[in-house]
Design a protein around this motif. Structure first.
Motif, PDB file in Angstrom:
ATOM      1  N   MET A  99       0.825  -1.189   0.000  1.00  0.00           N
ATOM      2  CA  MET A  99       0.000   0.000   0.000  1.00  0.00           C
ATOM      3  C   MET A  99       0.864   1.244   0.000  1.00  0.00           C
ATOM      4  N   GLY A 100       0.342   2.315  -0.567  1.00  0.00           N
ATOM      5  CA  GLY A 100       1.063   3.587  -0.620  1.00  0.00           C
ATOM      6  C   GLY A 100       0.883   4.387   0.656  1.00  0.00           C
ATOM      7  N   THR A 101       1.688   5.380   0.794  1.00  0.00           N
ATOM      8  CA  THR A 101       1.604   6.269   1.940  1.00  0.00           C
ATOM      9  C   THR A 101       0.675   7.427   1.596  1.00  0.00           C
ATOM     10  N   VAL A 102      -0.252   7.716   2.477  1.00  0.00           N
ATOM     11  CA  VAL A 102      -1.201   8.808   2.278  1.00  0.00           C
ATOM     12  C   VAL A 102      -0.666  10.034   3.000  1.00  0.00           C
ATOM     13  N   THR A 103      -0.498  11.120   2.269  1.00  0.00           N
ATOM     14  CA  THR A 103      -0.042  12.377   2.845  1.00  0.00           C
ATOM     15  C   THR A 103      -1.235  13.323   2.918  1.00  0.00           C
ATOM     16  N   PRO A 104      -1.645  13.725   4.121  1.00  0.00           N
ATOM     17  CA  PRO A 104      -2.815  14.606   4.235  1.00  0.00           C
ATOM     18  C   PRO A 104      -2.499  16.022   3.780  1.00  0.00           C
ATOM     19  N   PHE A 105      -3.526  16.707   3.276  1.00  0.00           N
ATOM     20  CA  PHE A 105      -3.388  18.107   2.922  1.00  0.00           C
ATOM     21  C   PHE A 105      -3.248  18.934   4.195  1.00  0.00           C
ATOM     22  N   PRO A 106      -2.605  20.088   4.110  1.00  0.00           N
ATOM     23  CA  PRO A 106      -2.512  20.940   5.309  1.00  0.00           C
ATOM     24  C   PRO A 106      -3.904  21.376   5.746  1.00  0.00           C
ATOM     25  N   LEU A 107      -4.116  21.362   7.023  1.00  0.00           N
ATOM     26  CA  LEU A 107      -5.401  21.784   7.569  1.00  0.00           C
ATOM     27  C   LEU A 107      -5.449  23.313   7.624  1.00  0.00           C
ATOM     28  N   PRO A 108      -6.644  23.892   7.419  1.00  0.00           N
ATOM     29  CA  PRO A 108      -6.750  25.352   7.488  1.00  0.00           C
ATOM     30  C   PRO A 108      -6.374  25.850   8.886  1.00  0.00           C
ATOM     31  N   GLY A 109      -5.585  26.924   8.930  1.00  0.00           N
ATOM     32  CA  GLY A 109      -5.187  27.480  10.212  1.00  0.00           C
ATOM     33  C   GLY A 109      -3.968  26.829  10.818  1.00  0.00           C
ATOM     34  N   LYS A 110      -3.535  25.721  10.266  1.00  0.00           N
ATOM     35  CA  LYS A 110      -2.359  25.021  10.781  1.00  0.00           C
ATOM     36  C   LYS A 110      -1.169  25.352   9.871  1.00  0.00           C
ATOM     37  N   PRO A 111      -0.025  25.758  10.451  1.00  0.00           N
ATOM     38  CA  PRO A 111       1.123  26.109   9.611  1.00  0.00           C
ATOM     39  C   PRO A 111       1.653  24.890   8.859  1.00  0.00           C
ATOM     40  N   PRO A 112       2.187  25.092   7.656  1.00  0.00           N
ATOM     41  CA  PRO A 112       2.708  23.960   6.888  1.00  0.00           C
ATOM     42  C   PRO A 112       3.932  23.349   7.578  1.00  0.00           C
ATOM     43  N   ALA A 113       4.193  22.087   7.295  1.00  0.00           N
ATOM     44  CA  ALA A 113       5.326  21.387   7.903  1.00  0.00           C
ATOM     45  C   ALA A 113       6.649  21.868   7.327  1.00  0.00           C
ATOM     46  N   GLN A 114       6.620  22.468   6.139  1.00  0.00           N
ATOM     47  CA  GLN A 114       7.850  22.916   5.491  1.00  0.00           C
ATOM     48  C   GLN A 114       7.552  24.164   4.664  1.00  0.00           C
ATOM     49  N   ILE A 115       8.424  25.162   4.789  1.00  0.00           N
ATOM     50  CA  ILE A 115       8.301  26.398   4.017  1.00  0.00           C
ATOM     51  C   ILE A 115       9.064  26.204   2.717  1.00  0.00           C
ATOM     52  N   GLY A 116       8.497  26.665   1.613  1.00  0.00           N
ATOM     53  CA  GLY A 116       9.171  26.538   0.320  1.00  0.00           C
ATOM     54  C   GLY A 116       8.969  27.792  -0.514  1.00  0.00           C
ATOM     55  N   PHE A 117       9.646  27.833  -1.642  1.00  0.00           N
ATOM     56  CA  PHE A 117       9.500  28.938  -2.582  1.00  0.00           C
ATOM     57  C   PHE A 117       8.415  28.596  -3.587  1.00  0.00           C
ATOM     58  N   GLU A 118       7.623  29.593  -3.963  1.00  0.00           N
ATOM     59  CA  GLU A 118       6.657  29.406  -5.038  1.00  0.00           C
ATOM     60  C   GLU A 118       7.401  29.456  -6.370  1.00  0.00           C
ATOM     61  N   ARG A 119       6.775  28.987  -7.409  1.00  0.00           N
ATOM     62  CA  ARG A 119       7.426  28.902  -8.718  1.00  0.00           C
ATOM     63  C   ARG A 119       7.940  30.262  -9.214  1.00  0.00           C
ATOM     64  N   LEU A 120       7.120  31.301  -9.117  1.00  0.00           N
ATOM     65  CA  LEU A 120       7.546  32.627  -9.593  1.00  0.00           C
ATOM     66  C   LEU A 120       8.702  33.184  -8.763  1.00  0.00           C
ATOM     67  N   GLU A 121       8.675  32.932  -7.455  1.00  0.00           N
ATOM     68  CA  GLU A 121       9.763  33.390  -6.592  1.00  0.00           C
ATOM     69  C   GLU A 121      11.075  32.694  -6.959  1.00  0.00           C
ATOM     70  N   LEU A 122      11.012  31.394  -7.112  1.00  0.00           N
ATOM     71  CA  LEU A 122      12.210  30.634  -7.442  1.00  0.00           C
ATOM     72  C   LEU A 122      12.714  30.989  -8.838  1.00  0.00           C
ATOM     73  N   THR A 123      11.805  31.251  -9.769  1.00  0.00           N
ATOM     74  CA  THR A 123      12.207  31.669 -11.113  1.00  0.00           C
ATOM     75  C   THR A 123      12.970  32.981 -11.059  1.00  0.00           C
ATOM     76  N   ARG A 124      12.478  33.921 -10.276  1.00  0.00           N
ATOM     77  CA  ARG A 124      13.153  35.230 -10.160  1.00  0.00           C
ATOM     78  C   ARG A 124      14.530  35.092  -9.515  1.00  0.00           C
ATOM     79  N   ILE A 125      14.626  34.258  -8.474  1.00  0.00           N
ATOM     80  CA  ILE A 125      15.903  34.051  -7.787  1.00  0.00           C
ATOM     81  C   ILE A 125      16.898  33.337  -8.696  1.00  0.00           C
ATOM     82  N   LEU A 126      16.453  32.304  -9.402  1.00  0.00           N
ATOM     83  CA  LEU A 126      17.354  31.557 -10.284  1.00  0.00           C
ATOM     84  C   LEU A 126      17.763  32.379 -11.504  1.00  0.00           C
TER      85      LEU A 126
END
Length: 114
Positions: free
Chosen positions: A1-28
């Motif tokens: 069986m596969g691993t199920v990854t739940p979506f972030p719950l509203p009001g709960k901070p994400p487990a990991q901060i990342g760059f959005e596509r446009l931000e990363l495009t500008r930086i790169l």
């Protein structure tokens, strides 16, 4: 069986901060221009719980010349974007990425004489 990854719950901070596509495009894009100009040779990306960091190096075996940090917890205070220098001092902070990258982009300007 596969691993199920739940979506972030509203009001709960994400487990990991990342760059959005446009931000990363500008930086790169900036990174590519700095490599072409001979200023930078390597980069690293760190994605953590509190911040996402893009570090640019002159050489691979030293401290980063600049770090571009995204800290969403500071969004409503002093701005979530920060440009940090080699010594660890915050050179520029703001709510938008463009003005924070401006000091680095100024290094690419050259005076052209007739």
């Amino acid at each position: 069986m596969g691993t199920v990854t739940p979506f972030p719950l509203p009001g709960k901070p994400p487990a990991q901060i990342g760059f959005e596509r446009l931000e990363l495009t500008r930086i790169l894009d900036l990174y590519g221009r700095m490599v072409a100009a001979g200023h930078w040779r390597d980069y690293a990306i760190e994605l953590g719980r509190d911040a996402a960091v893009f570090a640019a190096f002159r050489r691979a075996a030293e401290r980063p010349e600049f770090r571009i940090e995204k800290r969403p917890a500071l969004r409503n205070k002093q701005g979530m974007w920060a440009l940090v220098g080699e010594g660890g001092a915050v050179l520029k902070r703001g709510h938008e990425l463009g003005p924070v990258l401006a000091p680095v982009e100024r290094r690419l300007l050259k005076i052209v004489e007739d």
